[in-house]
Design a protein around this motif. Sequence first.
Motif, PDB file in Angstrom:
ATOM      1  N   LEU A   8       0.835  -1.196   0.000  1.00 23.34           N
ATOM      2  CA  LEU A   8       0.000   0.000   0.000  1.00 23.34           C
ATOM      3  C   LEU A   8       0.867   1.242   0.000  1.00 23.34           C
ATOM      4  N   ALA A   9       0.362   2.275  -0.648  1.00 23.51           N
ATOM      5  CA  ALA A   9       0.945   3.612  -0.578  1.00 23.51           C
ATOM      6  C   ALA A   9       0.044   4.455   0.310  1.00 23.51           C
ATOM      7  N   ILE A  10       0.598   5.044   1.358  1.00 30.20           N
ATOM      8  CA  ILE A  10      -0.188   5.801   2.325  1.00 30.20           C
ATOM      9  C   ILE A  10       0.143   7.286   2.193  1.00 30.20           C
ATOM     10  N   TYR A  11      -0.851   8.105   2.553  1.00 30.34           N
ATOM     11  CA  TYR A  11      -0.719   9.556   2.552  1.00 30.34           C
ATOM     12  C   TYR A  11      -1.264  10.051   3.890  1.00 30.34           C
ATOM     13  N   SER A  12      -0.399  10.626   4.688  1.00 30.73           N
ATOM     14  CA  SER A  12      -0.761  11.052   6.042  1.00 30.73           C
ATOM     15  C   SER A  12      -0.775  12.571   6.128  1.00 30.73           C
ATOM     16  N   PRO A  13      -1.482  13.157   7.104  1.00 33.63           N
ATOM     17  CA  PRO A  13      -1.456  14.614   7.292  1.00 33.63           C
ATOM     18  C   PRO A  13      -0.057  15.123   7.602  1.00 33.63           C
ATOM     19  N   GLY A  33       1.527  14.833  11.158  1.00 37.19           N
ATOM     20  CA  GLY A  33       2.043  13.537  11.590  1.00 37.19           C
ATOM     21  C   GLY A  33       1.319  12.983  12.799  1.00 37.19           C
ATOM     22  N   GLY A  34       1.645  11.753  13.140  1.00 41.98           N
ATOM     23  CA  GLY A  34       1.080  11.097  14.310  1.00 41.98           C
ATOM     24  C   GLY A  34      -0.069  10.163  14.024  1.00 41.98           C
ATOM     25  N   TYR A  35      -0.790  10.367  12.925  1.00 47.97           N
ATOM     26  CA  TYR A  35      -1.961   9.538  12.643  1.00 47.97           C
ATOM     27  C   TYR A  35      -1.574   8.140  12.200  1.00 47.97           C
ATOM     28  N   GLU A  36      -0.427   8.022  11.530  1.00 47.94           N
ATOM     29  CA  GLU A  36      -0.054   6.696  11.020  1.00 47.94           C
ATOM     30  C   GLU A  36       0.254   5.722  12.139  1.00 47.94           C
ATOM     31  N   GLY A  37       0.530   6.230  13.358  1.00 49.50           N
ATOM     32  CA  GLY A  37       0.801   5.335  14.475  1.00 49.50           C
ATOM     33  C   GLY A  37      -0.384   4.473  14.846  1.00 49.50           C
ATOM     34  N   GLU A  42       5.257   5.391   2.476  1.00 45.95           N
ATOM     35  CA  GLU A  42       4.750   6.753   2.692  1.00 45.95           C
ATOM     36  C   GLU A  42       5.087   7.582   1.459  1.00 45.95           C
ATOM     37  N   CYS A  43       4.108   7.727   0.559  1.00 42.54           N
ATOM     38  CA  CYS A  43       4.341   8.358  -0.735  1.00 42.54           C
ATOM     39  C   CYS A  43       3.949   9.829  -0.780  1.00 42.54           C
ATOM     40  N   GLY A  44       3.499  10.404   0.307  1.00 43.92           N
ATOM     41  CA  GLY A  44       3.125  11.808   0.275  1.00 43.92           C
ATOM     42  C   GLY A  44       2.260  12.166   1.463  1.00 43.92           C
ATOM     43  N   ASN A  45       1.598  13.333   1.367  1.00 44.66           N
ATOM     44  CA  ASN A  45       0.755  13.855   2.436  1.00 44.66           C
ATOM     45  C   ASN A  45      -0.600  14.256   1.877  1.00 44.66           C
ATOM     46  N   LYS A  90      -6.173  14.134   5.256  1.00 42.90           N
ATOM     47  CA  LYS A  90      -6.528  13.056   6.165  1.00 42.90           C
ATOM     48  C   LYS A  90      -5.751  11.812   5.757  1.00 42.90           C
ATOM     49  N   PHE A  91      -5.707  10.844   6.653  1.00 42.41           N
ATOM     50  CA  PHE A  91      -4.961   9.615   6.369  1.00 42.41           C
ATOM     51  C   PHE A  91      -5.713   8.800   5.331  1.00 42.41           C
ATOM     52  N   MET A  92      -5.037   8.483   4.244  1.00 39.01           N
ATOM     53  CA  MET A  92      -5.650   7.694   3.177  1.00 39.01           C
ATOM     54  C   MET A  92      -4.584   6.781   2.586  1.00 39.01           C
ATOM     55  N   TRP A  93      -5.039   5.792   1.830  1.00 42.39           N
ATOM     56  CA  TRP A  93      -4.119   4.843   1.205  1.00 42.39           C
ATOM     57  C   TRP A  93      -4.730   4.315  -0.083  1.00 42.39           C
ATOM     58  N   LYS A  94      -3.853   3.761  -0.910  1.00 48.77           N
ATOM     59  CA  LYS A  94      -4.262   3.126  -2.155  1.00 48.77           C
ATOM     60  C   LYS A  94      -3.246   2.037  -2.483  1.00 48.77           C
TER      61      LYS A  94
END
Length: 228
Positions: free
Chosen positions: A91-96, A99-103, A203-206, A209-213
Motif C-alpha cells: 500500500l501507498a499511504i498519505y498522512s497529514p 504527523g502522528g496519525y499513522e501510528g 509513505e508516498c506523500g501527504n 486526512k490519512f488515506m491509502w491506495k
Amino acid sequence: MEGVGTSLQLQCMAPIPNRWVMMNNNNNNSSTTSPNMLMSQRRRRRSQRSSSYSVVKCSGIGGGIGDLIGGDLVKLDLGRWVSDVEEHKALAIYSPHEGGYEGRYLNRLIYQGYYFLDLSARGLGDPETTLINIHPVCPAHVGKQPIARWYFPPEVDYRLSLLPPNAKGLVVWIIEAKVLSKSELQFLALLPTLRPNVRVIAECGNWRKFMWKPLKEVAAITGNQDAA
C-alpha cells in the motif's frame, strides 16, 4: 546661619511624596493602603480583562464526533485498513502533514501479529539489492583509513529468519518513499510476490486526512507486468 535655617525650614515645608496614598472619589478623603491591597487590586483588574476576551471558534470545519472525542482516537476505518493490507499486500499511504496519525494504523498491524522493518527511502540505495540480495556497504574512511567494503545480508531475508513461529509476517515500512523513482516503487509493489510473508507500506506523500491506495496503482503496474 540665617541662610541655613531658612533652607532647613523650606525643606521641612516641602510636600513629601507618598506612594501609598489613594484618593477616594466618594468622600474626597485621602486614605493610605498597604502594598498587598494594591497588588490585589491589580490582580482583580487583570482577571477582569482576561474574562472579557471571547473564545474564537473556526466555523466550517468538522463538527462531528471527532471534534468532541479527538480526531486521533476515532478511526472507524481500521478494519478496512487491515483487510486492504491483506488483500493488496503493498500500500501507498498519505498522512497529514502534522504527523502522528499513522501510528494508529501501525499499532493495529502489531495487534494482528506483524513485525516491522522501518527503513528510510533516502538512505535505502537500490531497493532490490538492499532488501533481497547481499549488498556491499563502504564505511566512511574520513580520509585517514583505507577504503573498505563490508558485505551485509539481505535486510528482508535476515529479518524473516528472525521472526518467531507465531508471527503473521513482516511489514516493510518505507519512510519518505516519495523520493523513489517509479521503477523502485514497482519493485516494492512486487516484493510481496517474491516474499509471500512480506507486506509493504510506503509513505508516498501527504494529504489532509490519512488515506491509502494500492502501491501498484501508484507505480502504474499493468496487468501484464503483474502476471509476468
